[in-house]
Design an enzyme around this catalytic site. Structure first.
Site, mmCIF file in Angstrom:
data_model
loop_
_atom_site.group_PDB
_atom_site.id
_atom_site.type_symbol
_atom_site.label_atom_id
_atom_site.label_comp_id
_atom_site.label_asym_id
_atom_site.label_seq_id
_atom_site.Cartn_x
_atom_site.Cartn_y
_atom_site.Cartn_z
ATOM 1 N N ASP A 1 -99.601 18.418 1.200
ATOM 2 C CA ASP A 1 -98.498 17.587 1.657
ATOM 3 C C ASP A 1 -97.192 18.294 1.301
ATOM 4 O OD1 ASP A 1 -96.560 15.694 2.122
ATOM 5 O OD2 ASP A 1 -97.348 14.209 0.722
ATOM 6 N N ASN B 1 -102.996 9.253 -1.735
ATOM 7 C CA ASN B 1 -102.109 8.192 -2.241
ATOM 8 C C ASN B 1 -102.854 7.270 -3.221
ATOM 9 O OD1 ASN B 1 -99.821 6.676 -2.605
ATOM 10 N ND2 ASN B 1 -100.022 5.528 -0.702
ATOM 11 N N GLU C 1 -101.898 13.794 -4.505
ATOM 12 C CA GLU C 1 -101.451 12.482 -4.973
ATOM 13 C C GLU C 1 -102.638 11.640 -5.442
ATOM 14 O OE1 GLU C 1 -97.836 9.369 -3.971
ATOM 15 O OE2 GLU C 1 -98.730 10.490 -2.317
ATOM 16 N N ASN D 1 -94.282 17.343 2.312
ATOM 17 C CA ASN D 1 -93.206 16.356 2.281
ATOM 18 C C ASN D 1 -92.011 16.783 3.144
ATOM 19 O OD1 ASN D 1 -93.371 13.763 0.986
ATOM 20 N ND2 ASN D 1 -93.931 14.839 -0.902
#
Length: 271
Positions: free
Chosen positions: A151, A12, A38, A153
């Site tokens: 990830d 992130n 990310e 999601n």
């Protein structure tokens, strides 16, 4: 690569994590391969000790849009070949995929799209899912030992999030999203964490930054390692690292026991 440790982490924002002693964590943990998602940065925005940290070859796939998406791969062993993206323009401009060929396996690091709270990108996400799966199958035809991580999601089963009932119609737990993971598993790929811990509850990798969700462990397991059936006997452990902070996700990992076999030294077809 014998007794190899692979870790995946949605950071992130790598620039923010760098300020939270990311390199200290890296030097202490010493994964053989680290897959980041990310990253939200181009290498021109990063310090040199992060772009090329001691002891690692690094590969970066940044999105065209600044401060968005992006992936990176840190590897102690230099891969035989590295490929960026799926070869599809509508997906590859977001920097979501890095593919690395090693003698023992093919590794795919991926940051899968978020469908949007209003489901506005659900069609895009599902199309990406299908293109990604087609790429995996193509790679598996070249080398049977395939690993993909990142990830997704999406939480797969009710056990994989703390509040399944109230999130059933929300992005990340929609039936269409979960059905794709079913398809992947039915095709012979193994969610390796659930392979070792099929009934272990309260195991999450992402927590909302609101309402002290992480402290209360109200989370979702949306970060995964999948391996092809041919590789399963080589995986000795799968783990989550929920006590590692710095992002709203925690790292996840696997340990492999491998012996280098020169006969598996096949290169991905270069375009």
């Amino acid at each position: 690569m014998d007794n190899t440790c692979l870790i995946s982490w949605n950071v992130n924002g790598i620039r923010a994590l760098y300020k939270k002693n990311f390199l200290t964590w890296l030097n202490n943990t010493k994964p053989d391969i680290l897959c980041l998602q990310e990253t939200k940065a181009k290498t021109s925005q990063l310090n040199n000790d992060l772009v090329i940290p001691d002891g690692y070859y690094t590969y970066w796939n940044s999105a065209n849009q600044l401060g968005y998406s992006g992936t990176a791969l840190f590897s102690r062993e230099k891969p035989l070949f590295v490929e960026y993206g799926l070869g599809i323009k509508e997906f590859d401009h977001e920097g979501r995929v890095i593919i690395a060929q090693y003698p023992e396996f093919i590794l795919i690091n991926c940051y899968f799209p978020f469908a949007g709270r209003d489901h506005s990108r659900l069609e895009y996400k599902l199309a990406f899912y299908d293109a990604f799966f087609a790429k995996c199958e193509n790679l598996k035809n070249q080398h049977p030992m395939v690993i993909f991580c990142g990830d997704l999601n999406t939480a797969h089963k009710e056990i994989d999030l703390a509040r399944p009932t109230e999130n059933r119609k929300k992005t990340g737990f929609l039936s269409e999203e979960r059905a794709w993971i079913d398809k992947v598993i039915d095709s012979g790929y193994i969610d390796i964490f659930r392979y070792f811990s099929p009934d272990l509850i309260n195991q999450y990798t992402w927590w909302s930054p609101r309402s002290n969700a992480r402290e209360r462990n109200v989370g979702w397991r949306i970060d995964y390692f999948f391996v092809s059936q041919e590789l399963i006997q080589k995986v000795v452990r799968a783990f989550l690292l929920p006590n590692v902070y710095g992002s709203d996700h925690c790292p996840v990992g696997i340990n492999l026991s491998l012996s280098i076999n020169e006969n598996t030294n096949k290169f991905i077809n270069q375009k």
